[in-house]
Write an enzyme that holds these catalytic residues in place. Structure first.
Site, PDB file in Angstrom:
ATOM      1  N   ILE A 182       0.807  -1.217   0.000  1.00 11.48           N
ATOM      2  CA  ILE A 182       0.000   0.000   0.000  1.00 11.48           C
ATOM      3  C   ILE A 182       0.838   1.265   0.000  1.00 11.48           C
ATOM      4  CG2 ILE A 182      -2.002  -1.089   1.075  1.00 11.48           C
ATOM      5  CD1 ILE A 182      -1.096  -0.036   3.757  1.00 11.48           C
ATOM      6  N   GLY A 183       2.142   1.131   0.069  1.00 11.52           N
ATOM      7  CA  GLY A 183       2.989   2.314   0.046  1.00 11.52           C
ATOM      8  C   GLY A 183       4.452   1.964  -0.043  1.00 11.52           C
ATOM      9  N   ASP A 239       9.213  15.952   8.860  1.00  8.33           N
ATOM     10  CA  ASP A 239       8.825  15.576   7.490  1.00  8.33           C
ATOM     11  C   ASP A 239       7.306  15.652   7.334  1.00  8.33           C
ATOM     12  OD1 ASP A 239       9.200  14.818   4.867  1.00  8.33           O
ATOM     13  OD2 ASP A 239       9.264  12.669   5.296  1.00  8.33           O
ATOM     14  N   GLY A 258       8.557   3.894   0.424  1.00  7.39           N
ATOM     15  CA  GLY A 258       9.298   5.058   0.877  1.00  7.39           C
ATOM     16  C   GLY A 258      10.778   4.879   0.659  1.00  7.39           C
ATOM     17  N   LYS A 265       5.339  -2.044   8.046  1.00 13.03           N
ATOM     18  CA  LYS A 265       6.418  -1.363   7.326  1.00 13.03           C
ATOM     19  C   LYS A 265       7.657  -2.232   7.391  1.00 13.03           C
ATOM     20  CE  LYS A 265       8.789   3.111   7.133  1.00 13.03           C
ATOM     21  NZ  LYS A 265       8.831   4.479   7.713  1.00 13.03           N
ATOM     22  N   GLY A 271      11.902   1.510   2.537  1.00 10.71           N
ATOM     23  CA  GLY A 271      11.238   0.217   2.411  1.00 10.71           C
ATOM     24  C   GLY A 271       9.811   0.346   1.932  1.00 10.71           C
TER      25      GLY A 271
END
Length: 371
Positions: free
Chosen positions: A67-68, A193, A70, A90, A73
């Site tokens: 689903i994502g 961030d 970065g 994650k 990872g």
């Protein structure tokens, strides 16, 4: 009379229904009305079936979809094998430059420090695992919240006017975001961030800050937590001017700047500052906020000032002119609306000088949030 035999009717075949994969839909689970049918030769499995990805993480969590992604990872939608609970995991593939798996250690500590806060994503588990298909990896298990605020904004429409949020909705969202940031500051952490992509939206429209991988302790009475800090930090569009100018002695107000950028984006339906380089971004910031504020910062003279910045003639901010008072704006081709109190919060968060910038705690005390 001749008897004519009619051909036997063919039995109707069951229609194949489209099943969306998790990453193809922004909100789980969405109806598939109007979706194209898959080829007859490869019908989709029943809605309750979802093919697993790779080996279980740590022998406990089965990846179902990515689903994502970065810098360090990937993030997966996963299921805890023993309970069936759906979570977000994650994963970081361990590399030669990080043999002890320290990259995620800081994020784990930050998440543990923020346990229980309603507007920060919650840690469930963490550990180290190894699988034949994935190799050795570190992982963090968190609650599965929903899509990012960035995706939610973009899905509102194809132009800025359609993507705008009304001020009353922005007030609600910013109260939650600022509360989360204040919670981090109270435990001695800077997020560093903040951006819409690092904010998640749950099924009720509430916000949770995520991705604490760049979080940094800032307790000044401890040598390991005192400046200098790393630079650069934050995505360029949400990076405060003192960081762009090279400061390594910044403080928690770097998060205030990110909050201000997000607030402006919610109101306007588009980013306030756009640029592809540090110089372009500084020029854009100075064009909106003027040079008086940043040049009045005590650390300004110690920075490497780009020549192009010294040529900017705008001295005062024009931020107020970009937002109309209620009843005087809105709609395509018109300015977004913002009350006087709302503008005081926005302009306070977007002070170029970090010494004059509003902190998260100060912002929450503003009368704008009394409504």
């Amino acid at each position: 009379m001749a008897i004519v035999k009619r051909p036997a009717r063919r039995k109707p075949t069951a229609s194949a229904h489209r099943q969306y994969r998790y990453w193809e839909r922004p909100h789980p689970p969405a109806a598939a009305d109007g979706a194209a049918l898959p080829p007859r030769s490869a019908p989709s499995p029943p809605a309750s079936v979802e093919a697993p990805l790779g080996d279980p993480i740590g022998g406990r969590y089965q990846r179902m979809s990515r689903i994502g992604s970065g810098t360090y990872g990937h993030v997966y939608r996963a299921v805890e094998i023993s309970t069936g609970k759906v979570v977000a995991v994650k994963c970081l593939r361990r590399k030669d430059d990080d043999p002890d798996g320290l990259v995620l250690a800081g994020e784990v500590r930050a998440l543990e420090a923020c346990r229980g806060h309603p507007h920060i994503v919650q840690l469930i588990d963490h550990g180290r695992g190894a699988g034949a298909a994935t190799g050795q990896e570190d992982y963090i298990v968190m609650e599965l919240v929903g899509p990012s605020l960035d995706l939610t904004i973009r899905q509102r429409g194809g132009d800025a006017a359609a993507r705008r949020y009304a001020e009353r909705d922005v007030r609600l969202l910013m109260r939650q975001l600022i509360s989360g940031v204040r919670g981090m500051h109270e435990v001695g952490l800077m997020h560093r961030d903040l951006k819409p992509d690092n904010v998640l939206v749950d099924g009720s429209g509430n916000l949770k800050i995520c991705d604490l991988g760049f979080a940094r302790t800032m307790t000044k009475d401890k040598e390991e937590s005192a400046p200098p800090y790393s630079n650069p930090i934050a995505a360029l569009a949400y990076r405060p001017p003192e960081v762009i100018l090279g400061s390594t002695t910044y403080d928690e107000t770097v998060d205030s700047w990110g909050l201000g950028c997000i607030m402006a984006e919610l109101l306007a339906g588009e980013r306030l500052f756009v640029g592809t380089t540090d110089e372009e971004m500084l020029v854009r910031i100075a064009d909106v906020l003027g040079m008086d504020d940043i040049s009045g910062w005590s650390g300004y003279e110690d920075c490497m000032i780009p020549k192009i910045l010294t040529k900017i003639r705008r001295r005062r901010s024009r931020l107020r002119q970009m937002f109309a008072l209620p009843g005087r704006g809105g709609g395509p081709g018109r300015r977004p609306e913002l009350s006087k109190a709302g503008y005081q919060v926005l302009s306070g968060l977007l002070r170029c000088s970090p010494e004059k910038r509003m902190t998260a705690a100060q912002a929450l005390q503003h009368r704008w949030f009394d409504v």
